[in-house]
Design a protein around this motif. Structure first.
Motif, mmCIF file in Angstrom:
data_model
loop_
_atom_site.group_PDB
_atom_site.id
_atom_site.type_symbol
_atom_site.label_atom_id
_atom_site.label_comp_id
_atom_site.label_asym_id
_atom_site.label_seq_id
_atom_site.Cartn_x
_atom_site.Cartn_y
_atom_site.Cartn_z
ATOM 1 N N SER A 99 16.908 23.872 -25.611
ATOM 2 C CA SER A 99 15.773 22.958 -25.649
ATOM 3 C C SER A 99 14.964 23.135 -26.933
ATOM 4 N N CYS A 156 9.977 19.819 -23.730
ATOM 5 C CA CYS A 156 10.829 20.969 -23.992
ATOM 6 C C CYS A 156 10.446 22.136 -23.091
ATOM 7 N N ASP A 157 11.317 23.116 -23.066
ATOM 8 C CA ASP A 157 11.051 24.408 -22.444
ATOM 9 C C ASP A 157 11.194 25.434 -23.559
ATOM 10 N N ASP A 217 16.791 21.695 -29.922
ATOM 11 C CA ASP A 217 16.689 20.233 -29.988
ATOM 12 C C ASP A 217 15.384 19.808 -30.660
ATOM 13 N N ASP A 227 13.869 28.153 -23.492
ATOM 14 C CA ASP A 227 15.281 27.802 -23.474
ATOM 15 C C ASP A 227 15.784 27.545 -24.891
#
Length: 201
Positions: free
Chosen positions: A176, A169-170, A179, A173
């Motif tokens: 992201s 992941c980031d 999620d 963001d």
């Protein structure tokens, strides 16, 4: 002429609220992740690092970090009309671990953020949730310049059970980070359903 029920007459949906922890080592991105997804202004309890704290705060690998969470981060995200997550970011340093038991009460699940440059920093969080049977997902925050490894390699390095999801992941963001939270909820609910299934003989 027949009409259906007016949409204006429908009762508003009362959302289910779930508590999710965001944990991991010092400087791994917990505050960043909560801030990226929160639809309200996140509550932060950050203080500047001081010279007095240098002997107990391990800043190796995150030398540029100037603040630390001393209590918790708090945010909220609506995943669906009927599902709201309350996010509680835990402090990363050992000296604030006495707060974890309070924060963990009533949690459906947790995110353990990891940094491949300092993977050992998330061992304690993994152990904490395993010992308390709190479902968790490991999310590798992909920092610039950090080595990238397959999720299977990370899973093996952390000695995770095969059922524990590992994602890249980031934390900066929103999509992201969202999620990651969806994966935690799905994992926790799936595990709850397995426990509810009647035993077969």
């Amino acid at each position: 002429m027949a009409f259906g029920r007016s949409s204006r007459s429908r009762r508003p949906v009362e959302p289910v609220t779930l508590k999710i922890l965001v944990a991991g080592g010092f400087g791994v991105g917990k505050t960043t992740l909560v801030g990226a997804v929160s639809e309200i202004r996140p509550l932060r309890t950050e203080e500047r690092l001081s010279e007095a704290g240098r002997p107990v705060d391990d800043t190796a690998g995150v030398e540029s970090k100037t603040t630390t969470t001393v209590a918790m981060d708090f945010g909220r995200i609506t995943l669906r009309e009927d599902l709201v997550l309350y996010l509680f970011g835990t402090p990363g340093q050992d000296r604030f671990w006495f707060l974890w038991d309070e924060l963990a009460q009533g949690a459906l699940g947790a995110v353990v953020l990891a940094d491949t440059r300092r993977l050992e920093d998330c061992f304690a969080a993994v152990d904490y949730f395993e010992q308390r049977a709190i479902p968790f997902t490991v999310a590798v925050n992909c920092f610039e310049g950090a080595d990238r490894f397959p999720t299977e390699t990370v899973q093996a390095a952390l000695d995770l059970d095969p059922e524990v999801p590992v994602l890249m992941c980031d934390a900066r963001d929103r999509s992201s980070a969202r999620d990651v939270l969806v994966a935690v909820v799905e994992h926790a609910l799936a595990r709850t359903e397995r426990f509810r299934e009647p035993a077969t003989t």
